[in-house]
Enzyme design. Structure first.
Site, PDB file in Angstrom:
ATOM      1  CB  CYS A 261      -0.960  -0.152   1.309  1.00  0.00           C
ATOM      2  SG  CYS A 261      -1.900  -1.528   1.343  1.00  0.00           S
ATOM      3  CB  ALA A 263      -0.370   6.138  -2.124  1.00  0.00           C
ATOM      4  N   GLY A 265       4.240   7.164  -1.179  1.00  0.00           N
ATOM      5  CA  GLY A 265       5.545   6.755  -1.660  1.00  0.00           C
ATOM      6  C   GLY A 265       6.880   7.019  -0.836  1.00  0.00           C
ATOM      7  N   GLY A 266       6.628   7.860   0.555  1.00  0.00           N
ATOM      8  CA  GLY A 266       7.555   7.862   1.299  1.00  0.00           C
ATOM      9  C   GLY A 266       8.550   6.577   1.683  1.00  0.00           C
ATOM     10  CE  LYS A 267       5.353   4.003   6.485  1.00  0.00           C
ATOM     11  NZ  LYS A 267       4.559   5.221   6.364  1.00  0.00           N
ATOM     12  CG  ASP A 283      -1.945   3.301  -3.250  1.00  0.00           C
ATOM     13  OD1 ASP A 283      -1.645   3.365  -2.121  1.00  0.00           O
ATOM     14  OD2 ASP A 283      -2.882   3.754  -3.583  1.00  0.00           O
ATOM     15  CG  ASP A 328       1.957   2.240   5.856  1.00  0.00           C
ATOM     16  OD1 ASP A 328       1.563   2.205   6.848  1.00  0.00           O
ATOM     17  OD2 ASP A 328       2.381   3.521   5.347  1.00  0.00           O
ATOM     18  CB  CYS A 381      -0.263   6.390  10.830  1.00  0.00           C
ATOM     19  SG  CYS A 381      -1.346   6.530   9.921  1.00  0.00           S
TER      20      CYS A 381
END
Length: 434
Positions: A261, A263, A265-267, A283, A328, A381
């Site tokens: 998952c 978006a 895209g940081g990870k 995604d 995530d 999160c």
């Protein structure tokens, strides 16, 4: 996001009316169901005006329940549905009167003028009277605001109290203040120590962490375009807790890895920066996948991207198992309220059960994609146990080939711990004999 430009600089701005009008429009968008990020995205303001807009909007959202309660005390009756924009105007004005640095008379006059911009001149006298009454009775009115739920909707406050009876006040306090600016240095482009020195040359002292030289924290937000090497992809904005994911999964040379998952895209970019050369990213939203693509292009990452629902493996999986999977998972976002204050207004109790069901669906769908001996990192999160510890305990009970792997960076992190967001991580390993 820079949120510290609270008034004295704004007094020098020639576009205050534009900023105020944009702030009303953003709150209207959030009220209609948009995220605050989505509502802010089309606003063309830049520089100092953009900073002021974000200070106004995010600050008002953090205190929305309080300013709503103030509005109710100041008004004889609620706004009509067609006059909801006047309610947003009043909320923004009250927030600035409570926290801004401009003279009160200027704040009142400027927000009263906005009734003309909204094409509701009939409300001019009413807005003027209400705001001036607040100034006259401010001490009494503010003292009467007894907020047992500390700025949170009652249902969420009750869940947080039940889950964290000792930590609840600290969680609420963290949610109610603006976050610092966490950066991740792109180690494929620049040395973290050298980048830290570049920040120091700008007069910006960054704090580090023991588990990553690339994770840096600035005490307050700044315009990202002013950061050294921003356009060249030397650095990315990513909360410290979000950066833990790639370090826990710890990609090894030659491994086939899936970011299920991905978006925004940081990870994904972080996994690539740590050496994940055979990386697939999914995604379910093609639009959100474009954000992953943009993130990777700026930082120089090369990843195979595909728009697909990760749980519907028949639509995207070729049958070749992965060495490692990052899930995530979509969640209620209750760990990032300080960064996205609209969450406390948009989330409803029924959203928790929906998130839990979606997370379980993804875990079940992805587990067959993991090779025996492989590892799956589950992340949210959220700080709600149903989405985290209870979710993983139930999954392990259902799957005899799944076992939890101890790691010093896994577990539940609460908002504000080490000045990071609230995140949960659980590392699972599939039995080698499965």
């Amino acid at each position: 996001m820079k949120e510290l430009r609270t008034g004295t600089e704004w007094a020098k701005s020639t576009s205050g009316g534009t900023v105020r009008k944009a702030a009303i429009a953003v709150l209207r968008g959030v009220d209609s169901g948009q995220t605050v990020d989505a509502a802010l995205l089309p606003v063309s303001l830049t520089g100092a005006d953009r900073a002021t807009l974000q200070w106004l909007v995010l600050g008002t959202l953090r205190e929305f329940l309080s300013v709503q309660a103030l509005s109710a005390k100041l008004l004889r009756k609620a706004w009509r549905e067609e006059d909801a924009d006047l309610g947003f105007l009043l909320s923004l004005a009250l927030f600035e009167l409570r926290h801004g640095q401009r003279p009160a008379f200027a704040v009142v006059n400027d927000w009263v003028e906005m009734t003309e911009a909204l094409k509701k001149p009939w409300a001019r006298g009413l807005m003027n009277a209400v705001l001036r009454r607040y100034l006259r009775e401010r001490e009494v009115l503010d003292a009467a605001l007894v907020d047992h739920d500390l700025g949170h909707p009652a249902w969420l406050a009750a869940r947080l109290r039940a889950a964290y009876p000792q930590d609840w006040p600290a969680i609420a306090a963290a949610n109610n203040r603006a976050p610092p600016l966490w950066l991740r240095v792109n180690t494929q482009r620049v040395d973290p120590g050298a980048y830290r020195r570049l920040l120091a040359e700008q007069g910006r002292e960054a704090e580090g962490v023991t588990w990553s030289a690339a994770a840096l924290c600035l005490p307050a937000s700044v315009p990202v375009a002013t950061l050294p090497g921003w356009d060249a992809g030397w650095v990315a904005v990513q909360d410290g807790a979000a950066q833990l994911a790639a370090h826990i999964l710890a990609p090894r040379e030659g491994e086939r890895i899936l970011d299920a998952c991905a978006a925004p895209g940081g990870k994904t970019a972080h996994l690539w920066a740590l050496g994940a050369t055979r990386l697939d990213a999914l995604d379910r939203s093609a639009e959100r996948l474009n954000r992953v693509r943009e993130t990777l292009e700026r930082q120089g990452g090369e990843v195979h991207l595909q728009a697909a629902d990760a749980a519907e493996t028949a639509t995207w999986w070729n049958g070749e198992t992965y060495d490692a999977i990052l899930l995530d998972a979509p969640c209620t976002g209750t760990g990032v309220i300080r960064r996205h204050p609209d969450i406390r207004l948009r989330r409803q109790p029924e959203d928790v059960a929906e998130a839990v069901a979606q997370q379980a669906r993804l875990l079940e769908g992805l587990w067959p994609c993991l090779r025996p001996g492989g590892r799956l990192l589950y992340a949210t999160c959220s700080v709600l146990p149903e989405e985290n510890e209870e979710q993983i305990a139930a999954f392990v009970q259902r799957h005899s080939d799944a076992r939890r792997t101890a790691h010093p960076l896994t577990g539940q992190r609460l908002p504000g711990q080490e000045d990071m967001d609230g995140f949960y991580y659980a590392l699972l390993e599939k039995d080698a004999c499965a």
